[in-house]
Design a protein around this motif. Structure first.
Motif, PDB file in Angstrom:
ATOM      1  N   ASP A  29      22.546  41.428  48.754  1.00  0.00           N
ATOM      2  CA  ASP A  29      23.781  40.688  49.004  1.00  0.00           C
ATOM      3  C   ASP A  29      24.688  40.639  47.777  1.00  0.00           C
ATOM      4  O   ASP A  29      25.913  40.638  47.914  1.00  0.00           O
ATOM      5  CB  ASP A  29      23.464  39.280  49.529  1.00  0.00           C
ATOM      6  N   THR A  30      24.106  40.635  46.606  1.00  0.00           N
ATOM      7  CA  THR A  30      24.975  40.643  45.413  1.00  0.00           C
ATOM      8  C   THR A  30      25.649  42.005  45.249  1.00  0.00           C
ATOM      9  O   THR A  30      26.716  42.104  44.655  1.00  0.00           O
ATOM     10  CB  THR A  30      24.211  40.317  44.103  1.00  0.00           C
ATOM     11  N   LEU A  31      25.023  43.051  45.795  1.00  0.00           N
ATOM     12  CA  LEU A  31      25.572  44.406  45.652  1.00  0.00           C
ATOM     13  C   LEU A  31      26.356  44.844  46.888  1.00  0.00           C
ATOM     14  O   LEU A  31      26.902  45.953  46.915  1.00  0.00           O
ATOM     15  CB  LEU A  31      24.420  45.406  45.437  1.00  0.00           C
ATOM     16  N   GLY A  32      26.373  44.026  47.939  1.00  0.00           N
ATOM     17  CA  GLY A  32      27.000  44.439  49.209  1.00  0.00           C
ATOM     18  C   GLY A  32      26.213  45.565  49.860  1.00  0.00           C
ATOM     19  O   GLY A  32      26.773  46.477  50.468  1.00  0.00           O
ATOM     20  N   ALA A  33      24.901  45.515  49.725  1.00  0.00           N
ATOM     21  CA  ALA A  33      24.039  46.622  50.167  1.00  0.00           C
ATOM     22  C   ALA A  33      23.339  46.312  51.479  1.00  0.00           C
ATOM     23  O   ALA A  33      23.269  45.164  51.920  1.00  0.00           O
ATOM     24  CB  ALA A  33      22.992  46.891  49.084  1.00  0.00           C
ATOM     25  N   ALA A  34      22.791  47.368  52.092  1.00  0.00           N
ATOM     26  CA  ALA A  34      21.915  47.219  53.251  1.00  0.00           C
ATOM     27  C   ALA A  34      20.477  47.090  52.757  1.00  0.00           C
ATOM     28  O   ALA A  34      20.160  47.471  51.627  1.00  0.00           O
ATOM     29  CB  ALA A  34      22.029  48.437  54.157  1.00  0.00           C
ATOM     30  N   VAL A  35      19.615  46.530  53.612  1.00  0.00           N
ATOM     31  CA  VAL A  35      18.202  46.363  53.256  1.00  0.00           C
ATOM     32  C   VAL A  35      17.362  47.386  54.013  1.00  0.00           C
ATOM     33  O   VAL A  35      17.487  47.543  55.222  1.00  0.00           O
ATOM     34  CB  VAL A  35      17.713  44.935  53.591  1.00  0.00           C
ATOM     35  N   GLY A  36      16.497  48.090  53.270  1.00  0.00           N
ATOM     36  CA  GLY A  36      15.552  49.019  53.877  1.00  0.00           C
ATOM     37  C   GLY A  36      14.134  48.564  53.588  1.00  0.00           C
ATOM     38  O   GLY A  36      13.909  47.610  52.840  1.00  0.00           O
ATOM     39  N   ALA A  37      13.165  49.257  54.212  1.00  0.00           N
ATOM     40  CA  ALA A  37      11.767  48.899  54.001  1.00  0.00           C
ATOM     41  C   ALA A  37      10.895  50.142  54.147  1.00  0.00           C
ATOM     42  O   ALA A  37      11.256  51.083  54.861  1.00  0.00           O
ATOM     43  CB  ALA A  37      11.337  47.840  55.015  1.00  0.00           C
ATOM     44  N   SER A  38       9.763  50.129  53.460  1.00  0.00           N
ATOM     45  CA  SER A  38       8.803  51.223  53.647  1.00  0.00           C
ATOM     46  C   SER A  38       8.011  50.944  54.927  1.00  0.00           C
ATOM     47  O   SER A  38       8.007  49.829  55.455  1.00  0.00           O
ATOM     48  CB  SER A  38       7.845  51.303  52.461  1.00  0.00           C
ATOM     49  N   ARG A  39       7.299  51.959  55.380  1.00  0.00           N
ATOM     50  CA  ARG A  39       6.513  51.773  56.592  1.00  0.00           C
ATOM     51  C   ARG A  39       5.385  50.765  56.360  1.00  0.00           C
ATOM     52  O   ARG A  39       5.035  50.009  57.266  1.00  0.00           O
ATOM     53  CB  ARG A  39       5.944  53.114  57.048  1.00  0.00           C
ATOM     54  N   ALA A  40       4.835  50.765  55.144  1.00  0.00           N
ATOM     55  CA  ALA A  40       3.766  49.804  54.864  1.00  0.00           C
ATOM     56  C   ALA A  40       4.270  48.378  55.086  1.00  0.00           C
ATOM     57  O   ALA A  40       3.574  47.538  55.671  1.00  0.00           O
ATOM     58  CB  ALA A  40       3.258  49.990  53.435  1.00  0.00           C
ATOM     59  N   VAL A  44      12.784  53.099  56.393  1.00  0.00           N
ATOM     60  CA  VAL A  44      13.355  54.335  55.859  1.00  0.00           C
ATOM     61  C   VAL A  44      12.237  55.371  55.766  1.00  0.00           C
ATOM     62  O   VAL A  44      11.162  55.076  55.256  1.00  0.00           O
ATOM     63  CB  VAL A  44      13.946  54.080  54.448  1.00  0.00           C
ATOM     64  N   GLY A  45      12.488  56.569  56.269  1.00  0.00           N
ATOM     65  CA  GLY A  45      11.482  57.616  56.116  1.00  0.00           C
ATOM     66  C   GLY A  45      11.359  58.506  57.325  1.00  0.00           C
ATOM     67  O   GLY A  45      12.179  58.449  58.244  1.00  0.00           O
ATOM     68  N   GLN A  46      10.305  59.295  57.300  1.00  0.00           N
ATOM     69  CA  GLN A  46      10.089  60.320  58.323  1.00  0.00           C
ATOM     70  C   GLN A  46      10.085  59.741  59.722  1.00  0.00           C
ATOM     71  O   GLN A  46      10.624  60.333  60.648  1.00  0.00           O
ATOM     72  CB  GLN A  46       8.740  60.980  58.036  1.00  0.00           C
ATOM     73  N   THR A  47       9.449  58.586  59.891  1.00  0.00           N
ATOM     74  CA  THR A  47       9.400  57.965  61.213  1.00  0.00           C
ATOM     75  C   THR A  47      10.337  56.756  61.284  1.00  0.00           C
ATOM     76  O   THR A  47      10.218  55.921  62.168  1.00  0.00           O
ATOM     77  CB  THR A  47       7.953  57.545  61.563  1.00  0.00           C
ATOM     78  N   GLY A  48      11.260  56.697  60.342  1.00  0.00           N
ATOM     79  CA  GLY A  48      12.263  55.636  60.339  1.00  0.00           C
ATOM     80  C   GLY A  48      13.639  56.267  60.245  1.00  0.00           C
ATOM     81  O   GLY A  48      13.877  57.327  60.798  1.00  0.00           O
ATOM     82  N   LYS A  49      14.520  55.615  59.499  1.00  0.00           N
ATOM     83  CA  LYS A  49      15.890  56.125  59.394  1.00  0.00           C
ATOM     84  C   LYS A  49      16.043  57.009  58.155  1.00  0.00           C
ATOM     85  O   LYS A  49      15.309  56.871  57.182  1.00  0.00           O
ATOM     86  CB  LYS A  49      16.864  54.948  59.301  1.00  0.00           C
ATOM     87  N   THR A  50      17.025  57.898  58.217  1.00  0.00           N
ATOM     88  CA  THR A  50      17.383  58.722  57.060  1.00  0.00           C
ATOM     89  C   THR A  50      18.629  58.119  56.439  1.00  0.00           C
ATOM     90  O   THR A  50      19.617  57.905  57.136  1.00  0.00           O
ATOM     91  CB  THR A  50      17.675  60.165  57.513  1.00  0.00           C
ATOM     92  N   GLY A  81       6.503  55.839  46.851  1.00  0.00           N
ATOM     93  CA  GLY A  81       7.209  57.119  46.920  1.00  0.00           C
ATOM     94  C   GLY A  81       6.414  58.183  47.657  1.00  0.00           C
ATOM     95  O   GLY A  81       6.461  59.365  47.289  1.00  0.00           O
ATOM     96  N   ALA A  82       5.700  57.789  48.718  1.00  0.00           N
ATOM     97  CA  ALA A  82       4.962  58.749  49.551  1.00  0.00           C
ATOM     98  C   ALA A  82       5.952  59.742  50.158  1.00  0.00           C
ATOM     99  O   ALA A  82       7.119  59.411  50.379  1.00  0.00           O
ATOM    100  CB  ALA A  82       4.222  58.012  50.671  1.00  0.00           C
ATOM    101  N   ILE A  83       5.445  60.943  50.444  1.00  0.00           N
ATOM    102  CA  ILE A  83       6.341  62.006  50.920  1.00  0.00           C
ATOM    103  C   ILE A  83       7.079  61.600  52.195  1.00  0.00           C
ATOM    104  O   ILE A  83       8.237  61.951  52.384  1.00  0.00           O
ATOM    105  CB  ILE A  83       5.570  63.332  51.087  1.00  0.00           C
ATOM    106  N   ARG A 112       9.974  59.518  51.108  1.00  0.00           N
ATOM    107  CA  ARG A 112      10.984  60.347  50.446  1.00  0.00           C
ATOM    108  C   ARG A 112      11.818  61.109  51.459  1.00  0.00           C
ATOM    109  O   ARG A 112      13.013  61.351  51.237  1.00  0.00           O
ATOM    110  CB  ARG A 112      10.299  61.322  49.482  1.00  0.00           C
ATOM    111  N   ALA A 113      11.175  61.517  52.560  1.00  0.00           N
ATOM    112  CA  ALA A 113      11.886  62.302  53.575  1.00  0.00           C
ATOM    113  C   ALA A 113      13.115  61.562  54.083  1.00  0.00           C
ATOM    114  O   ALA A 113      14.077  62.193  54.537  1.00  0.00           O
ATOM    115  CB  ALA A 113      10.957  62.615  54.735  1.00  0.00           C
ATOM    116  N   GLY A 114      13.116  60.243  53.975  1.00  0.00           N
ATOM    117  CA  GLY A 114      14.238  59.470  54.506  1.00  0.00           C
ATOM    118  C   GLY A 114      15.262  59.053  53.471  1.00  0.00           C
ATOM    119  O   GLY A 114      16.279  58.461  53.828  1.00  0.00           O
ATOM    120  N   MET A 115      15.009  59.328  52.158  1.00  0.00           N
ATOM    121  CA  MET A 115      15.957  58.832  51.152  1.00  0.00           C
ATOM    122  C   MET A 115      16.214  59.812  50.009  1.00  0.00           C
ATOM    123  O   MET A 115      16.930  59.527  49.079  1.00  0.00           O
ATOM    124  CB  MET A 115      15.494  57.470  50.578  1.00  0.00           C
ATOM    125  N   GLN A 116      15.614  61.005  50.136  1.00  0.00           N
ATOM    126  CA  GLN A 116      15.647  61.942  49.019  1.00  0.00           C
ATOM    127  C   GLN A 116      17.044  62.435  48.661  1.00  0.00           C
ATOM    128  O   GLN A 116      17.276  62.877  47.531  1.00  0.00           O
ATOM    129  CB  GLN A 116      14.765  63.147  49.330  1.00  0.00           C
TER     130      GLN A 116
END
Ligand code: FAD
Length: 318
Positions: A224-235, A248-254, A267-269, A272-276
């Protein structure tokens, strides 16, 4: 002058940012011709003209409001036949990719998806893609037909480039597929007030290192201080700490923002597939050997429970 078709993603005439980015890219190849479908098409025209659309082809019909992808493909095909473009650019959303793929099949063209750049090559338009967890960057061109290219959000800046933007109605003859599917109901998601994850210029993501749902408040405060969106790992999502719509990721959003901040994420592969393809990657992790640091432009080795509140305070103070 060569013309480039640009498919417009909008809601009731409010043009979404990825389409304006497409106009920046389209101008490298020729005069952009925007195609706007459904309610509010005319309202979208001035914004498209301000960003370089030489022409704006509009069509509205009950089919666009009631049905899904097929009528939009019929309309884009009608525009394609009316314009004979040198390229077709479509935002790389789920819907955009389906529309682009169906159009490419219908007009016998090559399809390139998830491009991060588009340019004029020696033998026609070329698209850049980032593949194999950002290990390689490839440049491709369509081997046959007019290239149909879907482009990821944040691939180019939004630029003001006033153009004529003459509005022209588009005649669309709907095929049988256009009436085969009907939307039965819509349930709008509750708004958080934060930008849409796939379009945001800044994304702050949290992982297993947060150690509990309640600690995502730290991620939200920084976002919120950066005006950003929030993402999360699958874990974090699998642990029910944050909704799957934010994964964010292979089975989430890119995502492909200007700035991606990974907090407590190894930083599992598959992540990374969703944010590289993010332009600048910052990682906060207490393990100096975490694989995310191989990808990060800036790394902070430290405890996130110390680093993130300090970072939030610092940004707030500026
Ligand atoms: P971990 O790998 O457990 O990493 C947690 C990190 O937090 C560690 O590096 C640790 O050092 C750090 N940490 C812990 N405490 C602190 C602290 N106090 N301060 C700072 N750092 C700390 N994953 C995705 O993210 N997205 C996907 O779409 C996805 N799809 C998948 C699809 C398949 C088919 C498979 C098999 C897996 C998929 N995964 C996906 C899972 C992926 O393999 C990883 O398991 C997952 O990304 C790990 O999430 P994480 O980094 O949050 O957790």
């Amino acid at each position: 002058m060569a013309e480039v078709l640009v498919y417009t993603d909008h809601l009731d005439g409010a043009v979404r940012k990825p389409t304006l980015e497409l106009l920046t890219l389209a101008r490298r190849l020729g005069d952009p011709v925007a195609v706007v479908l459904g309610p509010g098409a005319d309202a979208a025209a001035p914004v498209l003209a301000e960003h370089g659309a030489a022409r704006v082809l509009t069509a509205d019909a009950p089919e666009f409001a009631d049905y899904l992808v097929a009528p939009k493909v019929d309309a884009l095909q009608a525009a394609y036949q009316a314009v004979s473009p040198v390229a077709v650019l479509v935002p790389s959303s789920g819907e955009g990719k389906e529309i682009a793929a169906r159009l490419a099949v219908r007009v016998g063209s090559g399809l390139i998806t998830d491009a991060i750049d588009v340019a004029q090559g020696d033998e026609g338009p070329v698209a850049t893609q980032s593949v194999f967890a950002a290990a390689f960057t490839t440049t491709s061109r369509a081997a046959k037909g007019t290239p149909v290219i879907t482009v990821k959000p944040n691939a180019a800046p939004v630029e003001a480039a006033p153009a004529a933007g003459a509005v022209e109605p588009l005649d669309v003859a709907f095929g049988p597929l256009a009436t085969g599917t009907r939307i039965v109901s819509r349930s709008p998601r509750e708004s958080t007030g934060r930008p849409e994850l796939t379009e945001a210029a800044i994304v702050v993501s949290g992982g297993r290192g947060l150690n509990g749902a309640e600690n995502f408040a730290l991620i939200e405060a920084l976002a919120d201080t950066l005006g950003a969106a929030v993402g999360a790992s699958r874990a974090a999502v699998d642990a029910d700490w944050y909704p799957h719509s934010h994964q964010v990721g292979q089975t989430g959003k890119t995502v492909s923002p200007q700035l991606y901040i990974a907090v407590g994420i190894s930083g599992a592969i598959q992540h990374r597939a969703g944010m590289q393809t993010s332009k600048t990657i910052v990682a906060v992790n207490k393990d100096a050997e975490a694989p995310i640091f191989e990808l990060a432009d800036y790394g902070v080795v430290g405890d996130l429970f110390d680093v993130v509140p300090a970072l939030t305070d610092e940004v707030r103070a500026r």
